[in-house]
Design a protein around this motif. Structure first.
Motif, PDB file in Angstrom:
ATOM      1  N   TRP A  26      54.079  87.111 -52.221  1.00  0.00           N
ATOM      2  CA  TRP A  26      54.748  86.287 -53.595  1.00  0.00           C
ATOM      3  C   TRP A  26      55.893  85.358 -53.330  1.00  0.00           C
ATOM      4  O   TRP A  26      55.967  84.253 -53.728  1.00  0.00           O
ATOM      5  N   PHE A  27      56.796  86.639 -52.512  1.00  0.00           N
ATOM      6  CA  PHE A  27      57.998  85.933 -52.254  1.00  0.00           C
ATOM      7  C   PHE A  27      58.347  84.726 -51.584  1.00  0.00           C
ATOM      8  O   PHE A  27      58.830  83.297 -52.115  1.00  0.00           O
ATOM      9  N   ASP A  28      57.696  84.588 -50.868  1.00  0.00           N
ATOM     10  CA  ASP A  28      57.400  83.867 -49.964  1.00  0.00           C
ATOM     11  C   ASP A  28      56.756  82.172 -50.672  1.00  0.00           C
ATOM     12  O   ASP A  28      57.166  81.250 -50.650  1.00  0.00           O
ATOM     13  N   ALA A  29      55.731  82.980 -51.163  1.00  0.00           N
ATOM     14  CA  ALA A  29      54.799  81.322 -51.470  1.00  0.00           C
ATOM     15  C   ALA A  29      55.787  80.875 -52.920  1.00  0.00           C
ATOM     16  O   ALA A  29      55.140  79.344 -53.096  1.00  0.00           O
ATOM     17  N   LEU A  30      55.668  81.863 -54.060  1.00  0.00           N
ATOM     18  CA  LEU A  30      56.546  81.349 -54.247  1.00  0.00           C
ATOM     19  C   LEU A  30      57.864  79.836 -54.350  1.00  0.00           C
ATOM     20  O   LEU A  30      57.691  78.310 -55.051  1.00  0.00           O
ATOM     21  N   ILE A  31      58.203  80.119 -53.073  1.00  0.00           N
ATOM     22  CA  ILE A  31      58.735  79.212 -53.074  1.00  0.00           C
ATOM     23  C   ILE A  31      58.566  78.149 -52.406  1.00  0.00           C
ATOM     24  O   ILE A  31      59.218  77.064 -52.515  1.00  0.00           O
ATOM     25  N   ASN A  32      57.191  77.789 -52.681  1.00  0.00           N
ATOM     26  CA  ASN A  32      57.142  76.114 -52.208  1.00  0.00           C
ATOM     27  C   ASN A  32      56.865  75.129 -52.645  1.00  0.00           C
ATOM     28  O   ASN A  32      57.196  73.752 -52.474  1.00  0.00           O
ATOM     29  N   TYR A  33      57.122  75.503 -54.043  1.00  0.00           N
ATOM     30  CA  TYR A  33      57.305  74.805 -55.172  1.00  0.00           C
ATOM     31  C   TYR A  33      58.435  74.433 -55.023  1.00  0.00           C
ATOM     32  O   TYR A  33      59.183  72.822 -55.979  1.00  0.00           O
ATOM     33  N   ILE A  34      59.955  74.784 -54.680  1.00  0.00           N
ATOM     34  CA  ILE A  34      61.158  74.192 -54.208  1.00  0.00           C
ATOM     35  C   ILE A  34      61.094  73.096 -52.356  1.00  0.00           C
ATOM     36  O   ILE A  34      61.570  72.370 -52.717  1.00  0.00           O
ATOM     37  N   SER A  35      60.813  74.463 -51.435  1.00  0.00           N
ATOM     38  CA  SER A  35      60.495  73.981 -49.905  1.00  0.00           C
ATOM     39  C   SER A  35      59.999  72.678 -50.223  1.00  0.00           C
ATOM     40  O   SER A  35      60.491  71.544 -48.851  1.00  0.00           O
ATOM     41  N   ALA A  36      59.099  72.339 -51.063  1.00  0.00           N
ATOM     42  CA  ALA A  36      58.018  70.988 -50.642  1.00  0.00           C
ATOM     43  C   ALA A  36      58.856  70.147 -51.026  1.00  0.00           C
ATOM     44  O   ALA A  36      58.973  68.720 -50.255  1.00  0.00           O
ATOM     45  N   LEU A  37      60.112  70.297 -51.663  1.00  0.00           N
ATOM     46  CA  LEU A  37      60.670  69.001 -52.177  1.00  0.00           C
ATOM     47  C   LEU A  37      62.598  69.050 -51.932  1.00  0.00           C
ATOM     48  O   LEU A  37      63.080  68.212 -52.571  1.00  0.00           O
ATOM     49  N   GLY A  38      62.272  69.812 -51.254  1.00  0.00           N
ATOM     50  CA  GLY A  38      63.592  69.976 -50.204  1.00  0.00           C
ATOM     51  C   GLY A  38      64.947  70.239 -50.465  1.00  0.00           C
ATOM     52  O   GLY A  38      65.903  69.377 -50.405  1.00  0.00           O
ATOM     53  N   TYR A  39      64.664  71.491 -51.201  1.00  0.00           N
ATOM     54  CA  TYR A  39      65.638  72.606 -51.657  1.00  0.00           C
ATOM     55  C   TYR A  39      66.482  72.627 -50.646  1.00  0.00           C
ATOM     56  O   TYR A  39      65.937  73.075 -49.526  1.00  0.00           O
ATOM     57  N   PRO A  40      68.008  72.367 -51.035  1.00  0.00           N
ATOM     58  CA  PRO A  40      69.058  72.622 -51.915  1.00  0.00           C
ATOM     59  C   PRO A  40      68.719  71.383 -51.718  1.00  0.00           C
ATOM     60  O   PRO A  40      69.391  70.684 -53.274  1.00  0.00           O
ATOM     61  N   ASP A  41      68.913  69.804 -50.825  1.00  0.00           N
ATOM     62  CA  ASP A  41      70.233  68.992 -51.158  1.00  0.00           C
ATOM     63  C   ASP A  41      68.329  67.670 -50.976  1.00  0.00           C
ATOM     64  O   ASP A  41      69.053  66.551 -51.944  1.00  0.00           O
ATOM     65  N   GLY A  42      67.119  67.928 -51.298  1.00  0.00           N
ATOM     66  CA  GLY A  42      66.343  66.743 -51.056  1.00  0.00           C
ATOM     67  C   GLY A  42      66.878  65.526 -52.665  1.00  0.00           C
ATOM     68  O   GLY A  42      66.784  65.928 -53.360  1.00  0.00           O
ATOM     69  N   ASP A  43      66.205  64.991 -52.461  1.00  0.00           N
ATOM     70  CA  ASP A  43      66.302  63.490 -52.725  1.00  0.00           C
ATOM     71  C   ASP A  43      64.908  64.167 -53.635  1.00  0.00           C
ATOM     72  O   ASP A  43      65.094  63.862 -55.242  1.00  0.00           O
ATOM     73  N   LYS A  44      64.735  64.594 -53.174  1.00  0.00           N
ATOM     74  CA  LYS A  44      63.062  64.572 -54.360  1.00  0.00           C
ATOM     75  C   LYS A  44      63.238  65.905 -55.206  1.00  0.00           C
ATOM     76  O   LYS A  44      62.685  66.034 -56.461  1.00  0.00           O
ATOM     77  N   PHE A  45      63.591  66.824 -54.608  1.00  0.00           N
ATOM     78  CA  PHE A  45      64.666  68.474 -55.591  1.00  0.00           C
ATOM     79  C   PHE A  45      65.365  67.526 -56.570  1.00  0.00           C
ATOM     80  O   PHE A  45      65.077  68.413 -57.392  1.00  0.00           O
ATOM     81  N   LYS A  46      65.860  66.610 -56.306  1.00  0.00           N
ATOM     82  CA  LYS A  46      67.203  66.169 -57.157  1.00  0.00           C
ATOM     83  C   LYS A  46      65.890  65.670 -58.088  1.00  0.00           C
ATOM     84  O   LYS A  46      66.709  64.941 -59.852  1.00  0.00           O
TER      85      LYS A  46
END
Ligand code: ME8
Length: 636
Positions: free
Chosen positions: A228-248
């Motif tokens: 679960w700790f791994d899976a929930l992070i998908n919501y930000i890893s897909a956006l390129g957290y921490p610096d990705g444009d999509k995340f921003k």
């Protein structure tokens, strides 16, 4: 700043193939994504698959496959399924993607460095189905109530996330952001979990001696990350957290969609994880109910799994989208069976919308040689239609934005029905007989304009049929801007209408059942009696009134919050002229649990309290229940 919108589905476990439950969440996300795009909002839609953990490891072993090969295969099936039903996701993430693994490790390290992850020992009851330890309160007779399986007692040394540290922050945050978790019943559920107990810290690792199929902890490679700790992070890893444009660009507009089964990880684990990692919480968690196969939960073990593709092949993609979006009231469970699908197709699509289109196109063919007429001088009734589409469209947009899609569609259907009534009232065939071409032109033109407006508004639901109608109106290039739409003046006079044929063919129900049903109705009409099967459809349960308050503007209605066992409900009861809130608070009552919700004085009533009265002149007496009968007990 430009408005953005970001919607996610859960990432589905690859231990089972896609079924209608997964399809519902994905279609709902696809709808809301297209709907936001249609409002001119820069939108992004994420779905994907969850591939690590015990469950997947075991499923792969049963198939004699490596977990990676097995995940590749099932993840591919999800993706193919979504592609085949025209799901327009912007990104499909897999937890085995390198881009995801890197970010999970980054977040773990960040929280570890902050001092919010520690090493300790834990013993607890583990449910393999939920992939988490259950608290004593969550278990029923030593079993997980969701999976109906014995839990396993596991004791081991592990890493823990200091979730308890963020309990008060989360309580406060939910208080200050009342729509953070919606609808309200699920917010209340999370609040009652947070208020009733001190939160336990979250065990976030598994020793590699027990499980290797996971992402190694960056600070100790003898452990992998808890799924679960791994899976929930998908919501930000897909956006390129921490610096990705999509995340921003998109994270500040994040809205998750889940069903009620995974409320705790999304309502408690995820916001506290985000807080610990110094990331803003998501905007909304939208929680829907369960599709039940005639009251049984759909599951592989019960053998009642329905695959989306089979249904769509049988009934049509747009038809199934409409059924799913219309039938489920946001937050409540819904019944799934093919008779209900057929009813929705026959009544709403064929009778209401389909007939409107057929009648209008036929009349335009007959009276105007298939050309779009000009408005005539006599255009009586047009103002009402313009007001009607405005009200319907505004309500549709308002309710859909709050995920109350079924109410939104109902409002749009009110306009469709009003157009059918406009035909009946203006009687175009009579106008033709009377040679009143002036008024006839206005009527047909108004109808065509109305059909155009509805088709544009419905284009996130009827993704294939709406464009066909718009093309037949020669309006593919017309403005779909809301203001233009509401003006009901978008078509070009004199252009020739295209052929549409029957857009929503009526479907016959299986004969024997239909006959049995009508025989039953006949018997009932003759004798006034119902059989036990009819009675058992009404689900009456014992519930306890937790809170009662008067409703502003009504002297008859009380607004009650009741505990019905599995969930809290809010109900509106017409008893305020007899009972004060204190009279009913803390008392047990009988609740009709499976009544379709209704809105009274702006409050949704999610069931009905039973009261008795001798005649209509008498005041209602609430049926209070003996305190020894447990909450949630069913009458029968
Ligand atoms: O829980 N009715 O994945 P999952 C309605 N991997 N929705 C249903 C449903 C039903 N009968 N059955 C399934 C997981 N769903 C985790 C999620 S997210 C970071 C990790 C839908 O494959 C619904 O959206 O068990 C539910 O929440 C989800 O499938 C569970 O999918």
């Amino acid at each position: 700043m430009e408005r953005t919108f970001f919607v996610t589905t859960p990432i589905y476990y690859v231990n089972a193939e896609p079924h209608i439950g997964h399809a519902y969440t994905t279609i709902l996300a696809d709808f809301i994504y297209r709907f936001n795009l249609s409002l001119g909002i820069d939108s992004y839609f994420l779905t994907g698959t969850d591939e690590y953990g015990d469950k997947i490891f075991t499923a792969a072993a049963e198939k004699n496959m490596t977990p990676q090969d097995y995940s590749d295969k099932i993840s591919g099936k999800f993706r193919a399924e979504w592609d085949s039903i025209d799901i327009k996701y912007s990104d499909f993430i897999r937890t085995t993607d390198d881009r995801h693994k890197r970010i999970v490790q980054y977040v773990l390290q960040k929280i570890y460095d902050k001092g919010d992850i520690y090493f300790g020992s834990y013993g607890g009851n583990y449910c393999m189905g939920c992939e988490r330890f259950l608290t004593d309160k969550e278990m029923v007779n030593g079993k997980c109530p969701d999976h109906n399986k014995e839990t396993q007692y596991i004791e081991e040394k592990n890493y823990f996330f200091k979730m308890s540290k963020y309990q008060d922050w989360l309580l406060d945050y939910i208080d200050k952001n009342p729509d953070f978790i919606r609808p309200e019943r699920y917010k209340n559920e999370v609040l009652s979990l947070l208020r009733s107990d001190r939160l336990e810290d979250l065990c976030i690792s598994r020793p590699t001696s027990r499980l290797t199929w996971g992402i190694p902890l960056p600070f100790d490679n003898n452990f992998v990350t808890y799924v679960w700790f791994d899976a929930l992070i998908n919501y930000i890893s897909a956006l390129g957290y921490p610096d990705g444009d999509k995340f921003k660009k998109y994270w500040s507009a994040a809205q998750h969609i889940i069903a009620k089964d995974i409320l705790k990880p999304h309502g408690i684990f995820w916001p506290t994880m985000l807080k610990a990692a110094d990331i803003e919480p998501y905007t909304h968690l939208n929680v829907h109910g369960y599709w039940n196969m005639d009251d049984a939960k759909m599951s592989k073990s019960l053998g009642n799994v329905v695959t989306p593709r089979d249904l769509i092949n049988k009934y049509g993609n747009d038809q199934i989208r409409y059924f799913l979006l219309k039938e489920m009231t946001f937050g409540l469970d819904a019944r799934f069976n093919e008779d209900l699908i057929i009813d929705k197709i026959n009544f709403d699509l064929a009778n209401d919308f389909g007939n409107l289109i057929n009648r209008t196109f036929n009349m335009a063919g007959k009276f105007f040689s298939g050309k779009i007429p000009e408005f005539g001088n006599d255009n009586a009734g047009r103002d009402d239609l313009v007001a009607g589409i405005k009200k319907s469209a505004e309500d549709y947009i308002l309710f859909c934005s709050k995920f109350q899609i079924s109410i939104g569609l109902e409002r749009l259907w009110e306009f469709i029905r009003s157009l059918n009534k406009y035909i009946d009232d203006t009687k175009p065939w009579q106008l033709a007989k009377d040679n009143n071409t002036d008024k006839l032109s206005s009527v047909i033109r108004n109808l065509l304009e109305g059909i155009y407006g509805i088709s544009v508004l419905l284009s996130s639901v009827l993704i294939n049929i709406s464009p066909q109608i718009i093309a037949a109106l020669n309006a593919a290039g017309a403005s779909s801007n809301l203001d233009a739409l509401l003006s009901m003046n978008n078509l070009t006079s004199g252009t020739v209408l295209g052929e549409l044929g029957i857009l929503f063919p009526k479907i016959e129900k299986a004969k024997p059942e239909a006959k049995a049903e009508s025989d039953k109705e006949k018997r009932m009409n003759e004798t006034g009696l119902i059989d036990i099967g009819d009675f058992s459809k009404v689900d009456i349960r014992v519930a306890k009134v937790i809170k009662a308050e008067r409703i502003d503007g009504s002297d008859k209605l009380l607004y009650l919050t009741v505990d019905a066992g599995q969930e809290q409900r809010n109900i509106v009861a017409g008893i305020a002229h007899v009972y004060s809130p204190e009279d009913v608070e803390g008392k047990k009552i009988l609740l009709v649990f499976n009544l379709k919700p209704a809105t009274l004085f702006g409050k949704e009533s999610q069931g009905m309290l039973l009261a008795a009265k001798k005649s209509n002149k008498d005041k209602p007496q609430v049926i209070f229940i003996d305190d020894t009968i447990p909450i949630g007990a069913r009458l029968g």
